[in-house]
Motif scaffolding. Structure first.
Motif, mmCIF file in Angstrom:
data_model
loop_
_atom_site.group_PDB
_atom_site.id
_atom_site.type_symbol
_atom_site.label_atom_id
_atom_site.label_comp_id
_atom_site.label_asym_id
_atom_site.label_seq_id
_atom_site.Cartn_x
_atom_site.Cartn_y
_atom_site.Cartn_z
ATOM 1 N N VAL A 1 0.838 -1.206 0.000
ATOM 2 C CA VAL A 1 0.000 0.000 0.000
ATOM 3 C C VAL A 1 0.870 1.253 0.000
ATOM 4 O O VAL A 1 0.601 2.214 -0.741
ATOM 5 N N GLY B 1 0.959 3.837 -3.049
ATOM 6 C CA GLY B 1 0.620 5.253 -2.907
ATOM 7 C C GLY B 1 1.699 6.147 -3.480
ATOM 8 O O GLY B 1 1.414 7.134 -4.162
ATOM 9 N N LEU C 1 1.607 5.847 -7.276
ATOM 10 C CA LEU C 1 0.457 6.581 -7.810
ATOM 11 C C LEU C 1 0.750 8.079 -7.820
ATOM 12 O O LEU C 1 0.439 8.772 -8.792
ATOM 13 N N LEU D 1 -4.324 -0.549 -5.750
ATOM 14 C CA LEU D 1 -3.452 0.626 -5.906
ATOM 15 C C LEU D 1 -2.385 0.397 -6.975
ATOM 16 O O LEU D 1 -2.089 1.291 -7.772
#
Length: 117
Positions: free
Chosen positions: A35, A39, A42, A105
């Motif tokens: 995660v 993140g 992204l 994600l």
């Protein structure tokens, strides 16, 4: 010797680190790492963070998230008892959710890196 025998012992305490709980913890850590990297990937692919390869970050996220989800699923499938029995079932379910979140994600970051790159 069955898999169930390896995961927990009868009559464990609430804070005893059993093999099932250890595997669930490892799976959760993989999911959380996925995660975090997802993140960052992204954000990188959107151009908000300096220099970096968003595609490789997305791939790392996909692998870490999938590994966390698979290990969490194995822990849940092997558990013979419910919460508090030492099989790590609660941690396994958390690892499944966090790992799948990391996969989502990673997929979003990979799709965005393909569009922008």
């Amino acid at each position: 010797m069955s898999v169930h025998h390896l995961l927990a012992d009868a009559g464990v305490g609430a804070y005893t680190m059993t093999a099932g709980r250890l595997w669930a913890l490892a799976a959760m850590l993989l999911g959380v790492a996925g995660v975090v990297v997802g993140g960052l990937a992204l954000a990188r692919s959107a151009g908000r963070i300096g220099i970096g390869d968003a595609r490789s970050g997305a791939l790392v996220t996909l692998v870490a998230g999938a590994a966390g989800a698979v290990i969490g699923g194995v822990v849940v499938a092997a558990a013979e008892g419910g919460p508090g029995t030492g099989y790590g079932i609660v941690g396994g379910y958390i690892a499944l959710v966090v790992g799948l979140g990391a996969v989502v994600l990673g997929g979003l970051a990979l799709a965005r890196s393909r569009r922008t790159g």
